[in-house]
Design a protein around this motif. Structure first.
Motif, PDB file in Angstrom:
ATOM      1  N   LEU A  28     -10.948  26.659  70.652  1.00 24.60           N
ATOM      2  CA  LEU A  28     -11.011  28.138  70.353  1.00 24.60           C
ATOM      3  C   LEU A  28     -11.033  28.149  68.789  1.00 24.60           C
ATOM      4  N   THR A  29     -10.360  27.053  68.055  1.00 26.24           N
ATOM      5  CA  THR A  29     -10.475  27.239  66.777  1.00 26.24           C
ATOM      6  C   THR A  29     -11.621  26.298  65.964  1.00 26.24           C
ATOM      7  N   GLY A  35      -5.880  33.011  63.225  1.00 28.67           N
ATOM      8  CA  GLY A  35      -5.781  34.374  63.430  1.00 28.67           C
ATOM      9  C   GLY A  35      -7.083  35.103  63.766  1.00 28.67           C
ATOM     10  N   MET A  36      -8.256  34.405  63.794  1.00 29.63           N
ATOM     11  CA  MET A  36      -9.413  35.249  64.224  1.00 29.63           C
ATOM     12  C   MET A  36      -9.814  34.840  65.602  1.00 29.63           C
ATOM     13  N   VAL A  37      -8.933  34.133  66.357  1.00 32.79           N
ATOM     14  CA  VAL A  37      -9.207  34.163  67.888  1.00 32.79           C
ATOM     15  C   VAL A  37      -8.953  35.227  68.418  1.00 32.79           C
ATOM     16  N   GLU A  38      -9.780  35.681  69.469  1.00 37.52           N
ATOM     17  CA  GLU A  38      -9.986  37.030  69.946  1.00 37.52           C
ATOM     18  C   GLU A  38      -9.085  37.098  71.178  1.00 37.52           C
ATOM     19  N   ILE A  39      -8.281  38.049  71.327  1.00 41.83           N
ATOM     20  CA  ILE A  39      -7.527  38.548  72.412  1.00 41.83           C
ATOM     21  C   ILE A  39      -7.863  39.875  72.898  1.00 41.83           C
ATOM     22  N   ASP A  40      -8.311  40.028  73.981  1.00 44.47           N
ATOM     23  CA  ASP A  40      -8.612  41.218  74.545  1.00 44.47           C
ATOM     24  C   ASP A  40      -9.595  42.034  73.593  1.00 44.47           C
ATOM     25  N   LYS A  70     -10.464  41.557  70.528  1.00 45.78           N
ATOM     26  CA  LYS A  70     -10.396  41.724  68.902  1.00 45.78           C
ATOM     27  C   LYS A  70      -9.539  40.324  68.495  1.00 45.78           C
ATOM     28  N   PRO A  71      -9.786  40.068  67.135  1.00 45.42           N
ATOM     29  CA  PRO A  71      -8.833  38.898  66.688  1.00 45.42           C
ATOM     30  C   PRO A  71      -7.422  39.040  66.752  1.00 45.42           C
ATOM     31  N   ILE A  72      -6.650  38.211  66.686  1.00 45.54           N
ATOM     32  CA  ILE A  72      -4.935  38.325  66.770  1.00 45.54           C
ATOM     33  C   ILE A  72      -4.832  39.051  65.522  1.00 45.54           C
ATOM     34  N   LEU A  73      -5.603  38.818  64.259  1.00 45.85           N
ATOM     35  CA  LEU A  73      -5.021  39.555  63.322  1.00 45.85           C
ATOM     36  C   LEU A  73      -5.303  41.086  63.120  1.00 45.85           C
ATOM     37  N   THR A  74      -6.396  41.436  63.848  1.00 45.32           N
ATOM     38  CA  THR A  74      -6.388  42.949  64.147  1.00 45.32           C
ATOM     39  C   THR A  74      -5.369  43.549  64.803  1.00 45.32           C
ATOM     40  N   HIS A  75      -4.852  42.890  65.845  1.00 45.52           N
ATOM     41  CA  HIS A  75      -3.637  43.358  66.767  1.00 45.52           C
ATOM     42  C   HIS A  75      -2.463  43.563  65.607  1.00 45.52           C
ATOM     43  N   CYS A  76      -2.341  42.587  64.773  1.00 41.36           N
ATOM     44  CA  CYS A  76      -1.219  42.519  63.765  1.00 41.36           C
ATOM     45  C   CYS A  76      -1.302  43.538  62.718  1.00 41.36           C
ATOM     46  N   PHE A  77      -2.610  43.804  62.135  1.00 41.37           N
ATOM     47  CA  PHE A  77      -2.859  44.693  61.235  1.00 41.37           C
ATOM     48  C   PHE A  77      -2.690  46.404  61.786  1.00 41.37           C
ATOM     49  N   GLU A  78      -3.214  46.563  63.122  1.00 44.39           N
ATOM     50  CA  GLU A  78      -3.228  47.700  63.631  1.00 44.39           C
ATOM     51  C   GLU A  78      -1.406  48.294  63.723  1.00 44.39           C
ATOM     52  N   GLN A  79      -0.717  47.188  64.203  1.00 40.79           N
ATOM     53  CA  GLN A  79       0.840  47.577  64.093  1.00 40.79           C
ATOM     54  C   GLN A  79       1.394  47.990  62.955  1.00 40.79           C
ATOM     55  N   LEU A  80       1.011  46.849  61.869  1.00 43.30           N
ATOM     56  CA  LEU A  80       1.642  47.154  60.601  1.00 43.30           C
ATOM     57  C   LEU A  80       1.249  48.365  59.949  1.00 43.30           C
ATOM     58  N   VAL A  81      -0.092  48.784  60.501  1.00 45.23           N
ATOM     59  CA  VAL A  81      -0.732  50.226  59.628  1.00 45.23           C
ATOM     60  C   VAL A  81       0.199  51.344  60.197  1.00 45.23           C
ATOM     61  N   ARG A 138      -2.894  32.530  74.751  1.00 47.06           N
ATOM     62  CA  ARG A 138      -4.047  33.336  74.540  1.00 47.06           C
ATOM     63  C   ARG A 138      -4.507  33.971  75.703  1.00 47.06           C
ATOM     64  N   ASP A 139      -4.494  33.289  76.910  1.00 49.52           N
ATOM     65  CA  ASP A 139      -4.781  33.957  78.077  1.00 49.52           C
ATOM     66  C   ASP A 139      -3.756  34.903  78.661  1.00 49.52           C
ATOM     67  N   GLU A 140      -2.439  34.467  78.586  1.00 49.02           N
ATOM     68  CA  GLU A 140      -1.348  35.270  78.841  1.00 49.02           C
ATOM     69  C   GLU A 140      -1.298  36.615  78.186  1.00 49.02           C
ATOM     70  N   ALA A 141      -1.416  36.538  76.798  1.00 47.65           N
ATOM     71  CA  ALA A 141      -1.581  37.618  75.838  1.00 47.65           C
ATOM     72  C   ALA A 141      -2.408  38.768  76.357  1.00 47.65           C
ATOM     73  N   GLU A 142      -3.707  38.101  76.501  1.00 47.91           N
ATOM     74  CA  GLU A 142      -4.851  38.800  77.068  1.00 47.91           C
ATOM     75  C   GLU A 142      -4.246  39.549  78.190  1.00 47.91           C
ATOM     76  N   ARG A 143      -3.807  38.957  79.201  1.00 50.45           N
ATOM     77  CA  ARG A 143      -3.378  39.359  80.762  1.00 50.45           C
ATOM     78  C   ARG A 143      -2.625  40.661  80.325  1.00 50.45           C
ATOM     79  N   ARG A 144      -1.591  40.501  79.444  1.00 47.29           N
ATOM     80  CA  ARG A 144      -0.537  41.329  79.488  1.00 47.29           C
ATOM     81  C   ARG A 144      -1.334  42.693  78.651  1.00 47.29           C
ATOM     82  N   LEU A 145      -2.197  42.322  77.728  1.00 43.88           N
ATOM     83  CA  LEU A 145      -2.586  43.550  77.156  1.00 43.88           C
ATOM     84  C   LEU A 145      -3.521  44.501  78.162  1.00 43.88           C
TER      85      LEU A 145
END
Length: 262
Positions: free
Chosen positions: A17-18, A24-29, A31-42, A227-234
């Motif tokens: 995947l990398t 941080g740019m691996v996509e989950i559901d 969008k990249p992992i970093l986007t998930h992080c950024f959204e929460q921080l904002v 990554r697969d487990e995170a996507e499943r949960r989301l």
């Protein structure tokens, strides 16, 4: 409060995947992992995102540019992958007050705001989100111990024989005192400057660090199966939210019909 995102890792355990992108740019559901992080921080009210980049940093910088949802982004380059304490020092010049720190390879659905609130209310020198894991898995993480007041009394990084099963999750708040501690850290047996060693130095100097028990879940995305487990949960979470919205809409429609029939 500024937010530091550590995103310099190569993610060798996530291959293939990398192969063409940083971890941080691996996509989950979608969008990249970093986007998930950024959204929460904002959402938590971050005034600035300080992103520590390293491996294939151009991929991250070109994707996000200089802001995310109106919040400015400042990049710091960790030229050598030498541990989290080393990475944190790359943003020292940008911070003069309490700040958030998140590891950019974690997906959270948890009470992150409780950590920030504790920092502000108690004026602790740090606050950590922690969780209990099976004892046989604790040696994969930074392990901590606490007293009866919920204060951290000891932290050890990936111990061979963990003293507890209470582990750090990858979301923290600190005062600038952490930088002085990071400067004093010596390389560990792994050859890295460990954040746990910096925390230990804070504890030994009499600083107060609070542990906040996690309410929710998080996935440390270290392997493709994570990554697969995170996507499943989301996706499951999104499905539940959609079902709740449909149920609420049906309830409102039934109420309107009943009112109209009166």
């Amino acid at each position: 409060m500024k937010a530091v995102v550590l995103a310099a890792g190569e993610g060798t355990r996530l291959r293939p995947l990398t192969e063409d992108k940083p971890k941080g740019m691996v996509e989950i559901d979608g969008k990249p992992i970093l986007t998930h992080c950024f959204e929460q921080l904002v959402e938590l009210g971050a005034s600035e995102l300080l992103v520590v980049v390293g491996y294939q940093k151009e991929v991250i910088i070109s994707h996000y540019g200089d802001e995310f949802e109106g919040v400015p982004i400042t990049y710091a380059h960790q030229r050598e992958q030498a541990g989290l304490a080393h990475a944190l020092l790359t943003v020292e010049e940008h911070i003069d007050d309490d700040f958030m720190l998140i590891l950019g390879d974690n997906i959270f659905d948890a009470n992150l705001a409780d950590v920030i609130n504790r920092q502000r209310e108690d004026r602790a020198d740090a606050a950590f989100l922690v969780e209990e894991v099976p004892m046989e898995e604790a040696n994969r993480y930074g392990v901590c111990d606490t007293n009866d007041y919920g204060e951290v009394t000891d932290v050890v990084e990936k111990p061979e024989n963990p003293p507890t099963n209470l582990v750090l999750t990858g979301f923290y708040t600190f005062t600038p005192a952490i930088f002085h501690a990071c400067h004093l850290v010596q390389p560990s047996a792994r050859g890295e400057y460990e954040i746990s060693e910096a925390v230990d130095l804070l504890l030994r100097s009499g600083r107060t660090i609070d542990a906040i028990r996690m309410d929710g879940w998080r996935i440390d995305v270290g392997y493709p199966e994570d990554r697969d487990e995170a996507e499943r949960r989301l996706q499951e979470q999104r499905g539940e939210a959609s079902a709740d919205a449909d149920a609420e809409s049906d309830s409102e429609a039934e109420t309107a019909d009943a009112t109209g029939n009166e």
